[in-house]
Design a protein around this motif. Structure first.
Motif, PDB file in Angstrom:
ATOM      1  N   ILE A   1      -6.187   5.903   8.509  1.00 15.71           N
ATOM      2  CA  ILE A   1      -6.292   4.458   8.275  1.00 15.71           C
ATOM      3  C   ILE A   1      -6.060   3.699   9.580  1.00 15.71           C
ATOM      4  O   ILE A   1      -6.827   2.806   9.939  1.00 15.71           O
ATOM      5  CB  ILE A   1      -5.278   4.025   7.190  1.00 15.71           C
TER       6      ILE A   1
ATOM      7  N   HIS B   1      -5.507   7.871   1.743  1.00 15.06           N
ATOM      8  CA  HIS B   1      -4.156   7.332   1.957  1.00 15.06           C
ATOM      9  C   HIS B   1      -3.499   7.856   3.226  1.00 15.06           C
ATOM     10  O   HIS B   1      -2.364   7.513   3.514  1.00 15.06           O
ATOM     11  CB  HIS B   1      -3.272   7.650   0.753  1.00 15.06           C
TER      12      HIS B   1
ATOM     13  N   TYR C   1      -8.945   1.311  11.527  1.00 15.04           N
ATOM     14  CA  TYR C   1      -8.730  -0.107  11.849  1.00 15.04           C
ATOM     15  C   TYR C   1      -8.885  -0.354  13.350  1.00 15.04           C
ATOM     16  O   TYR C   1      -9.487  -1.337  13.772  1.00 15.04           O
ATOM     17  CB  TYR C   1      -7.345  -0.564  11.401  1.00 15.04           C
TER      18      TYR C   1
ATOM     19  N   ALA D   1      -0.947   1.477  10.640  1.00 16.60           N
ATOM     20  CA  ALA D   1      -1.784   1.281   9.451  1.00 16.60           C
ATOM     21  C   ALA D   1      -1.226   0.135   8.602  1.00 16.60           C
ATOM     22  O   ALA D   1      -1.975  -0.746   8.161  1.00 16.60           O
ATOM     23  CB  ALA D   1      -1.842   2.577   8.634  1.00 16.60           C
TER      24      ALA D   1
ATOM     25  N   VAL E   1       0.859  -1.190   0.000  1.00 18.25           N
ATOM     26  CA  VAL E   1       0.000   0.000   0.000  1.00 18.25           C
ATOM     27  C   VAL E   1       0.895   1.239   0.000  1.00 18.25           C
ATOM     28  O   VAL E   1       2.067   1.169   0.385  1.00 18.25           O
ATOM     29  CB  VAL E   1      -0.934  -0.006   1.249  1.00 18.25           C
TER      30      VAL E   1
ATOM     31  N   ILE F   1     -13.253  -0.574   4.915  1.00 14.08           N
ATOM     32  CA  ILE F   1     -11.898  -0.021   4.797  1.00 14.08           C
ATOM     33  C   ILE F   1     -11.197  -0.488   3.515  1.00 14.08           C
ATOM     34  O   ILE F   1     -10.544   0.321   2.846  1.00 14.08           O
ATOM     35  CB  ILE F   1     -11.050  -0.338   6.056  1.00 14.08           C
TER      36      ILE F   1
ATOM     37  N   ILE G   1      -3.136  -3.477   7.670  1.00 16.45           N
ATOM     38  CA  ILE G   1      -3.421  -3.830   6.275  1.00 16.45           C
ATOM     39  C   ILE G   1      -2.797  -5.189   5.946  1.00 16.45           C
ATOM     40  O   ILE G   1      -3.431  -6.043   5.329  1.00 16.45           O
ATOM     41  CB  ILE G   1      -2.901  -2.723   5.329  1.00 16.45           C
TER      42      ILE G   1
ATOM     43  N   LEU H   1       1.119   5.033   1.597  1.00 13.39           N
ATOM     44  CA  LEU H   1       0.539   5.833   2.673  1.00 13.39           C
ATOM     45  C   LEU H   1       1.083   7.261   2.634  1.00 13.39           C
ATOM     46  O   LEU H   1       2.244   7.478   2.292  1.00 13.39           O
ATOM     47  CB  LEU H   1       0.882   5.214   4.036  1.00 13.39           C
TER      48      LEU H   1
ATOM     49  N   LEU I   1      -9.433   1.968   0.802  1.00 15.45           N
ATOM     50  CA  LEU I   1      -8.012   1.892   0.432  1.00 15.45           C
ATOM     51  C   LEU I   1      -7.831   1.769  -1.078  1.00 15.45           C
ATOM     52  O   LEU I   1      -6.772   2.119  -1.605  1.00 15.45           O
ATOM     53  CB  LEU I   1      -7.342   0.701   1.127  1.00 15.45           C
TER      54      LEU I   1
END
Lengths: 192, 192
Positions: free
Chosen positions: B172, B167, B176, A173, A113, B157, A177, A115, B161
């Motif tokens: 994020i 981002h 979560y 984060a 991802v 979520i 993920i 960020l 994303l």
């Protein structure tokens, strides 16, 4: 009535208002689509890119580093990370940072991802990579002292959050993920 | 041999090397416990505290805002947030920001987690609050244009994303943590 979506504001002017060795501050004069004008400041960081790595010695564990963080004047627990060097690609940078900070390389490195840190006033983006098939390999880095490397279960995020030294939003984060992605893959395997 | 844990480095000197309206850069001369010396830079932000809010109109949904982010020169989707004003407590700041950015207040506001942004070079910490029992109430803010407020399922979520404009690591991480907390509570209810 507000337009949806708004047109982007028009940049009327921009100039550097402060600079140090690592940071530059840019002032931005903006006119929004409704006519409102504002002066904003934003930080100019390096544009070379940055990488953060979730390195897994096995499918249930992840490597974390404990390093001195000057902003807090204290040690923090976080994921290995660093800037991409000139001429390097993201995978190469991830592998080098792993070797410098954790003493391991990875045969498999894939993007997870991207960020951002604080898009309101920073351009900074960081690519998070998932690294596996690890092997021992140390490269000398620019760290003033050896980093302490810890191995934690990726399912133990709540226990990490209960610690005083684990609070960096990007690392949190990234771990969530990765954990959800691994859970999904596991579930898909069980369904087949 | 590395000590575990390391003793904190000794700060040999510190001085401001750049300043703008919003930012100040401090240079820090450090001697680590192994004798290594380094000069680091860190950003001095406001010390007044900051707050980010997960506002839930019902137990499954959360309010997100779409606002212009100068660092990216583009619109981003994120959680409402802001600085704590002088004399304000965290709960008051959270409620005010909600009224300014989303047009709602909350009868219930409780702390969820404290996140840092980039502890290596920033002192910044942000308190994430969970807000529920919402009611309509708008306060004029300092936004140059009305923010667009969107309602999303907190279980969505992964779909967030997948968007280009979602981002920001702090948002994020906060989502979560809130989602897992809500899942845990639901599971506990089902067990009883």
């Amino acid at each position: 009535m507000a337009q949806f979506p708004h047109d982007k504001p028009h940049i009327l002017g921009r100039r550097e208002v402060a600079r140090s060795r690592l940071f530059a501050v840019e002032e931005l004069e903006l006119r929004f689509s409704n006519g409102a004008e504002r002066t904003f400041e934003r930080l100019q960081g390096s544009d070379q890119g940055a990488v953060m790595i979730i390195a897994m010695p096995d499918p249930e564990h992840v490597l974390l580093i404990r390093e001195y963080a000057a902003g807090f004047d204290d040690y923090v627990l976080t994921l290995p990370k660093g800037l991409v060097d000139p001429g390097e690609d993201i995978v190469g940078a991830a592998n080098r940072e792993l070797m410098e900070e954790c003493g391991v390389g990875a045969h498999t490195i894939e993007p997870l991802v991207e960020l951002s840190l604080a898009p309101n006033y920073m351009r900074h983006r960081m690519q998070v990579m998932l690294a596996s098939d690890l092997y021992d390999q140390r490269l000398p880095g620019d760290e003033p002292e050896p980093l302490i490397v810890e191995t934690h279960a990726i399912e133990a995020i709540p226990a990490l959050l209960a610690r005083d030294d684990f609070h960096e939003a990007r690392a949190i984060a990234a771990l969530y993920i990765a954990r959800d992605k691994l859970r999904d893959e596991q579930q898909r395997l069980q369904l087949w």
